[in-house]
Scaffold this active site. Sequence first.
Site, PDB file in Angstrom:
ATOM      1  N   GLY A  42      31.558  40.083  47.147  1.00 14.24           N
ATOM      2  CA  GLY A  42      31.558  39.981  48.587  1.00 14.24           C
ATOM      3  C   GLY A  42      30.163  40.196  49.165  1.00 14.24           C
ATOM      4  O   GLY A  42      29.504  39.247  49.542  1.00 14.24           O
ATOM      5  N   ASP A  48      30.631  24.371  43.169  1.00 14.78           N
ATOM      6  CA  ASP A  48      30.394  25.478  44.090  1.00 14.78           C
ATOM      7  C   ASP A  48      29.057  25.290  44.787  1.00 14.78           C
ATOM      8  O   ASP A  48      28.020  25.177  44.130  1.00 14.78           O
ATOM      9  CB  ASP A  48      30.402  26.802  43.310  1.00 14.78           C
ATOM     10  CG  ASP A  48      30.104  28.012  44.183  1.00 14.78           C
ATOM     11  OD1 ASP A  48      30.301  27.919  45.415  1.00 14.78           O
ATOM     12  OD2 ASP A  48      29.682  29.044  43.634  1.00 14.78           O
ATOM     13  N   SER A  63      30.631  36.081  41.571  1.00 14.51           N
ATOM     14  CA  SER A  63      29.877  36.113  42.818  1.00 14.51           C
ATOM     15  C   SER A  63      28.987  37.353  42.891  1.00 14.51           C
ATOM     16  O   SER A  63      28.122  37.527  42.037  1.00 14.51           O
ATOM     17  CB  SER A  63      30.815  36.012  44.014  1.00 14.51           C
ATOM     18  OG  SER A  63      30.090  35.682  45.174  1.00 14.51           O
ATOM     19  N   TYR A  64      29.169  38.253  43.873  1.00 18.97           N
ATOM     20  CA  TYR A  64      28.294  39.415  43.941  1.00 18.97           C
ATOM     21  C   TYR A  64      28.536  40.396  42.792  1.00 18.97           C
ATOM     22  O   TYR A  64      27.750  41.321  42.588  1.00 18.97           O
ATOM     23  CB  TYR A  64      28.415  40.138  45.294  1.00 18.97           C
ATOM     24  CG  TYR A  64      27.194  40.984  45.577  1.00 18.97           C
ATOM     25  CD1 TYR A  64      26.003  40.384  45.980  1.00 18.97           C
ATOM     26  CD2 TYR A  64      27.209  42.352  45.397  1.00 18.97           C
ATOM     27  CE1 TYR A  64      24.865  41.141  46.190  1.00 18.97           C
ATOM     28  CE2 TYR A  64      26.071  43.126  45.614  1.00 18.97           C
ATOM     29  CZ  TYR A  64      24.899  42.513  46.006  1.00 18.97           C
ATOM     30  OH  TYR A  64      23.762  43.261  46.211  1.00 18.97           O
ATOM     31  N   HIS A  94      33.846  27.982  43.232  1.00 19.36           N
ATOM     32  CA  HIS A  94      33.390  29.367  43.126  1.00 19.36           C
ATOM     33  C   HIS A  94      34.361  30.223  42.316  1.00 19.36           C
ATOM     34  O   HIS A  94      33.950  31.104  41.566  1.00 19.36           O
ATOM     35  CB  HIS A  94      33.234  29.933  44.534  1.00 19.36           C
ATOM     36  CG  HIS A  94      32.454  31.190  44.623  1.00 19.36           C
ATOM     37  ND1 HIS A  94      31.137  31.290  44.247  1.00 19.36           N
ATOM     38  CD2 HIS A  94      32.795  32.432  45.072  1.00 19.36           C
ATOM     39  CE1 HIS A  94      30.703  32.515  44.448  1.00 19.36           C
ATOM     40  NE2 HIS A  94      31.690  33.238  44.951  1.00 19.36           N
TER      41      HIS A  94
END
Length: 474
Positions: free
Chosen positions: A90, A394, A186-187, A447
């Site tokens: 996030g 993505d 992701s993060y 993603h």
Amino acid sequence: MDLTHPRKKLRFLLIISLLLLSLRRQDYNVEAQNSDKVVNLPEQPSNPKISHFSGYVNVNQENTRALFFWFFEALSEAPTRPLVLWLNGGPGCSSVGYGAASELGPFRVAENGTSLRFNQYTWIQEANMLFLESPVGVGFSYTNTSSDLDNLNDSFVAEDAYNFMVAWFARYPQYKSRDFFIAGESYAGHYAPQLAEQIYDRNKVKPNESFINLKGFIVGNPLTDDEYDNRGILEYAWSHAVISDSLYDTAKRNCDFKSSNWTEPCNVAMNTMFQKYKEIDIYNIYAPKCTTSNSSAASFLGVFNKSPAMKDWFKRVRWFEGYDPCYSDYAEKYFNRVDVRTSLHAGTREISRWKVCNNSILQTYQFTVSSMLSTYRKLIKAGLKIWVYSGDADGRVPVIGSRYCVEALGLPVKSEWRSWFHNHQVGGRITEYEGGLTFVTVRGAGHLVPLNKPEEALALFSSFLNGQELPSRP
């Protein structure tokens, strides 16, 4: 045994005492695990039978910080399978809402948000999966010290996650000797290697009871290095016909991605690029766009209407850890049910509303680390097994940027770039580097690779864990 000698008698009594103490600890662990066991989860499919546990682990006694977990035993041969910790990013998004309930867990929330269905491509076919809502403030995880939420950064998150794992292993000691891996997307491109580094460093100085049998990590579409990731975003948008030649040329002329202080013309150009992405789904550029979502994840979509300075821009573009914002509606409806919270042992906390993504964390998170490449070099040298995979549809953390990051490590190539196959079709491409690093692409995935391409994702995960090569022929 002759117990007439006082020393032998004392030794015997000491052994008995230690055995009784061990049994009491074991009883405590069994009791704790039984209290975590999830029974009567609303709408849970009856077949196959799935053993799962959930609850809180306190990671800071002074501030009363507790992280929420949801743990699933492997479908078969659970006592011999490895343990894998899954992290969403996030920052501020839930590994329960995404990883567990929409991607690779055994359950998927149905479209009406009131029922579950079995995920036939769940990763618990290969491993025992532990999903962690991190940091505090995400999902059901909480802190009684509000200032914690103003101090969140990568080091804070890694320390809490490490303390969580040490405490979790104390509660579930039967998993302590298993091969342990970290996974995420992701993060979590920051979370996973930083936690791995924390474990690696602590293993060298901590006593045996805190040792964690870390073997490696695997991250998907990971934010890794700001320079290469941002350069990749721009080049991907242009090469995939999202933006015009003139906008691309303007951004290239005005943006120095090596700098953290962008010029105003660069900010304007990049903001214009993201405005164009609002017309489609940046997380899967070829997928239909959801236009009906009211979830916390979708609420990030309006943040590009302003033109703040670079610091705020970074907070804006790291939004929404997810692919299907419509699905977020279903997840939020399900996990806010009182009977669901009670079954998951999260009903005792006064959380007004469980959210897929906590917007406020994104706004206050301190982005103090711009690159993970030095951490990669350290952990590669340490002998950890590391895979980076990338869904090639993505636009948010595109394959171009990830390739730049991997190539920047300067590792000798072990096996050249080649296609890998699944169900007689090209699943993606793969290349291996000396030192244990592998880079894999997944064709047509966005993603959230396990959501978009569940069969290919499971095959990739199985190859990572078991060391079997992905097929090189149809």
